[in-house]
Scaffold this motif. Structure first.
Motif, PDB file in Angstrom:
ATOM      1  N   LEU A 195      53.744  49.731  79.431  1.00 43.67           N
ATOM      2  CA  LEU A 195      54.176  50.373  78.194  1.00 43.67           C
ATOM      3  C   LEU A 195      55.276  49.574  77.501  1.00 43.67           C
ATOM      4  CD1 LEU A 195      54.327  54.063  79.471  1.00 43.67           C
ATOM      5  CD2 LEU A 195      52.479  52.973  78.180  1.00 43.67           C
ATOM      6  N   GLU A 196      55.076  49.304  76.219  1.00 43.63           N
ATOM      7  CA  GLU A 196      56.093  48.651  75.405  1.00 43.63           C
ATOM      8  C   GLU A 196      56.882  49.704  74.641  1.00 43.63           C
ATOM      9  OE1 GLU A 196      54.039  44.394  74.208  1.00 43.63           O
ATOM     10  OE2 GLU A 196      53.728  46.128  72.908  1.00 43.63           O
ATOM     11  N   PRO A 197      58.226  49.638  74.678  1.00 42.86           N
ATOM     12  CA  PRO A 197      59.021  50.621  73.928  1.00 42.86           C
ATOM     13  C   PRO A 197      58.901  50.414  72.427  1.00 42.86           C
ATOM     14  CG  PRO A 197      60.439  48.948  74.904  1.00 42.86           C
ATOM     15  CD  PRO A 197      59.063  48.692  75.429  1.00 42.86           C
ATOM     16  N   ILE A 198      58.725  51.522  71.713  1.00 48.33           N
ATOM     17  CA  ILE A 198      58.588  51.486  70.257  1.00 48.33           C
ATOM     18  C   ILE A 198      59.753  52.198  69.575  1.00 48.33           C
ATOM     19  CG2 ILE A 198      57.141  52.171  68.303  1.00 48.33           C
ATOM     20  CD1 ILE A 198      55.967  49.967  70.020  1.00 48.33           C
ATOM     21  N   HIS A 199      60.172  53.333  70.149  1.00 50.27           N
ATOM     22  CA  HIS A 199      61.186  54.158  69.486  1.00 50.27           C
ATOM     23  C   HIS A 199      61.821  55.074  70.529  1.00 50.27           C
ATOM     24  CE1 HIS A 199      63.078  56.665  66.376  1.00 50.27           C
ATOM     25  NE2 HIS A 199      62.624  57.715  67.035  1.00 50.27           N
ATOM     26  N   HIS A 200      63.112  55.348  70.364  1.00 49.03           N
ATOM     27  CA  HIS A 200      63.779  56.342  71.200  1.00 49.03           C
ATOM     28  C   HIS A 200      64.888  57.012  70.399  1.00 49.03           C
ATOM     29  CE1 HIS A 200      66.038  52.560  71.912  1.00 49.03           C
ATOM     30  NE2 HIS A 200      67.100  53.342  71.940  1.00 49.03           N
ATOM     31  N   GLU A 201      65.109  58.287  70.684  1.00 47.90           N
ATOM     32  CA  GLU A 201      66.155  59.030  69.993  1.00 47.90           C
ATOM     33  C   GLU A 201      66.612  60.181  70.885  1.00 47.90           C
ATOM     34  OE1 GLU A 201      64.051  62.245  67.151  1.00 47.90           O
ATOM     35  OE2 GLU A 201      63.573  60.170  66.607  1.00 47.90           O
ATOM     36  N   SER A 202      67.800  60.696  70.619  1.00 45.99           N
ATOM     37  CA  SER A 202      68.336  61.803  71.401  1.00 45.99           C
ATOM     38  C   SER A 202      68.768  62.932  70.476  1.00 45.99           C
ATOM     39  CB  SER A 202      69.526  61.355  72.253  1.00 45.99           C
ATOM     40  OG  SER A 202      70.607  60.932  71.443  1.00 45.99           O
ATOM     41  N   THR A 203      68.764  64.145  71.033  1.00 47.13           N
ATOM     42  CA  THR A 203      69.278  65.318  70.351  1.00 47.13           C
ATOM     43  C   THR A 203      70.374  65.911  71.220  1.00 47.13           C
ATOM     44  OG1 THR A 203      67.621  66.748  71.388  1.00 47.13           O
ATOM     45  CG2 THR A 203      67.039  65.743  69.281  1.00 47.13           C
ATOM     46  N   GLU A 204      70.871  67.072  70.850  1.00 49.82           N
ATOM     47  CA  GLU A 204      71.981  67.662  71.594  1.00 49.82           C
ATOM     48  C   GLU A 204      71.606  67.946  73.045  1.00 49.82           C
ATOM     49  OE1 GLU A 204      74.956  71.564  71.413  1.00 49.82           O
ATOM     50  OE2 GLU A 204      73.527  71.163  69.789  1.00 49.82           O
ATOM     51  N   ASP A 205      70.420  68.490  73.281  1.00 49.44           N
ATOM     52  CA  ASP A 205      70.016  68.864  74.629  1.00 49.44           C
ATOM     53  C   ASP A 205      68.727  68.188  75.082  1.00 49.44           C
ATOM     54  OD1 ASP A 205      72.155  70.688  75.016  1.00 49.44           O
ATOM     55  OD2 ASP A 205      71.086  72.170  73.803  1.00 49.44           O
ATOM     56  N   GLY A 206      68.320  67.121  74.390  1.00 47.53           N
ATOM     57  CA  GLY A 206      67.063  66.503  74.772  1.00 47.53           C
ATOM     58  C   GLY A 206      66.909  65.126  74.170  1.00 47.53           C
ATOM     59  N   SER A 207      65.677  64.609  74.245  1.00 47.37           N
ATOM     60  CA  SER A 207      65.423  63.251  73.783  1.00 47.37           C
ATOM     61  C   SER A 207      63.933  63.024  73.616  1.00 47.37           C
ATOM     62  CB  SER A 207      66.022  62.240  74.769  1.00 47.37           C
ATOM     63  OG  SER A 207      65.632  62.571  76.089  1.00 47.37           O
ATOM     64  N   LEU A 208      63.593  61.843  73.060  1.00 49.46           N
ATOM     65  CA  LEU A 208      62.209  61.504  72.772  1.00 49.46           C
ATOM     66  C   LEU A 208      62.020  60.006  72.961  1.00 49.46           C
ATOM     67  CD1 LEU A 208      60.056  62.780  69.835  1.00 49.46           C
ATOM     68  CD2 LEU A 208      60.328  60.317  70.117  1.00 49.46           C
TER      69      LEU A 208
END
Length: 482
Positions: A195-208
């Motif tokens: 798997l090649e990383p494309i995008h990542h982000e975080s929120t207050e209680d989680g992430s994607l």
């Protein structure tokens, strides 16, 4: 084989009374949860030890070379292998500063229950750390049969005998280490870190996290969010990078107090949709899971299965072991297919990487009769998938210099992924191969498959497709002519 000592025979559940580390791979398959779109192997919550780690999305695969000692007529050059996608099952636990690991300390109780009516996997453990701190852990896991993109875990930790500082690390992990699955280094290289990383982000209680396969160019997104309930002070922190997202929960527990975490997971993949669209898709699924809530997910899961068992249950008198086996088999057929929605039903479902995640040519002969009586919509979707790969089957027939269409012996997306010809004859010849040893019955593999072929005919002929099984060519899946 799994020893029966730890698995009492019970009518509506599969229960493991103690943990046998030598049989982890087998029990992980036994306790796998799926809905036909998402598949979670029954790994321990803390991730280790494991037999085979595994989180799967139906038809999400990587292409890989098919090496031969000597090339032959009609041999496909590339195969398709199901990919272990981002793992959201992991909940690592530290008791004071010592990690909860069943190989250390003292595991005084351990039980896992697959509830066939609730559609959940529950684990209960009592563990004493090497420093003498005792805790009780209860986790319940589900893959929703109602909300296709959603899975969820309720995880509770209780201090038993004295004040304990508890740290839980809830993670999304991509490209996790895998045991070797092939002696061929070229195959191992493809399957390692696919798997090649494309995008990542975080929120207050989680992430994607969003990743893409290197060769097949399929994109997958995974997201997590949490609800935390604990008496007293608690600290929650989230970090995210390309292949890892972690939400850390820290609190102190007095004897009898509990930390409760509900972890919501959402998964999606596509070969066509853009990164923003896929990101928004899983974010929306996660919002839907939070709106429904943990109790709502449990209630809808039970309601769905109540309706299923009302028409699908088979009662066996006088043989409790057979009764349990029949219900277990029906449950796994449902799990493998009900939300597949026009994607292949793999031979191993989504329980592990067996058969590389392939669907076989004779799926309709074995799975569709069950689904026809229990979940006809799922049967219709399976037939729509087969119809959708007709053009590829025609192209395959042209490659073999044959008329009509040659459906693949093994596949994920529709292309032939094996040069092994199950009907016992090479394509385009009438000479039997030596691949099939004599069974002593006088029946060839072609003869023993007539029942499955008859099922195919009963489905396709009423839908305007004439069909003929060509026993002289013996191609996998047969030659189907209009």
């Amino acid at each position: 084989m799994i020893s029966g000592e730890a698995f009492p025979v019970e009518p509506w559940q599969v229960r493991e009374t103690h943990l046998d580390l030598s049989q982890l791979a087998q029990s992980e398959s036994l306790f796998a949860l799926s809905n036909g779109h998402i598949g979670l192997r029954g790994n321990l919550d803390e991730g280790e030890p494991f037999g085979i780690p595994g989180t799967y999305l139906n038809s999400f695969f990587e292409t890989r070379p098919l090496p031969y000692a000597e090339a032959g007529f009609g041999y496909p050059e590339a195969g398709q292998t199901i990919v272990d996608v981002t793992n959201g099952k992991i909940l690592r636990l530290l008791v004071d500063d010592e990690p909860f690991d069943v190989r250390y300390g003292d595991l005084t109780e351990h039980e896992r229950i697959l509830d066939l009516r609730a559609g959940t996997l529950t684990r209960r453990a009592v563990w004493c750390s090497p420093a003498g701190k005792q805790i009780r852990v209860v986790s319940t896991r589900l893959v929703s049969l109602v909300q296709r993109a959603v899975a969820a875990i309720e995880y509770t930790v209780e201090a038993v005998d004295e004040f304990t500082r508890v740290t839980v690390q809830s993670e999304l992990v991509a490209n996790e280490d895998q045991p070797e699955r092939s002696d061929d280094p070229r195959v191992s290289a493809v399957l390692k870190h696919p798997l090649e990383p494309i995008h990542h982000e975080s929120t207050e209680d989680g992430s994607l996290l969003v990743h893409r396969t290197k060769a097949s160019k399929l994109m997958a997104a995974a997201a997590m969010d949490h609800l935390v309930d604990v008496p007293g002070r608690v600290e929650v922190d989230t970090m995210v990078c390309e292949d890892l997202a972690r939400t850390t929960v820290i609190c102190g527990l007095r004897p009898g107090q509990r930390l409760r975490i509900v972890k919501f997971l959402a998964y999606g993949w596509s070969s066509l949709r853009s990164r923003p669209a896929l990101r928004d898709q899983v974010a929306g699924a996660l919002a839907g899971a939070r709106y429904t809530g943990w109790e709502g997910l449990l209630a809808t899961q039970r309601s769905y299965l109540d309706e299923f068992w009302d028409c699908a249950d088979v009662e066996v008198d006088g043989d409790p072991g057979c009764q349990q086996a029949v219900r277990f088999g029906l449950f796994h057929v449902l799990q493998a297919s009900v939300r597949a929605e026009r994607r292949a039903i793999a031979g191993k479902g989504l329980t592990g990487p067996g058969y590389d995640g392939h669907a076989f040519w004779d799926t309709e002969g074995f799975v569709l009769p069950v689904l026809t009586y229990t979940k006809p919509d799922a049967a219709a979707d399976a037939l729509r998938w087969r119809a959708s790969i007709l053009d590829l089957a025609k192209k395959r027939a042209e490659q073999l210099d044959l008329k009509g269409a040659a459906y693949p012996w093994r596949t994920i997306r529709g292309e032939e992924c094996s040069a092994y010809w199950p009907a016992g004859r090479r394509p385009g010849t009438s000479t039997p191969t030596s691949r099939w040893p004599s069974s002593g019955t006088g029946r060839s593999p072609v003869t023993t498959r007539w029942k499955a072929i008859a099922v195919w005919r009963s489905w396709w002929r009423p839908r305007g497709c004439g069909c003929r099984w060509d026993t002289t060519t013996g191609t996998a899946g047969g030659i189907w002519t209009a």
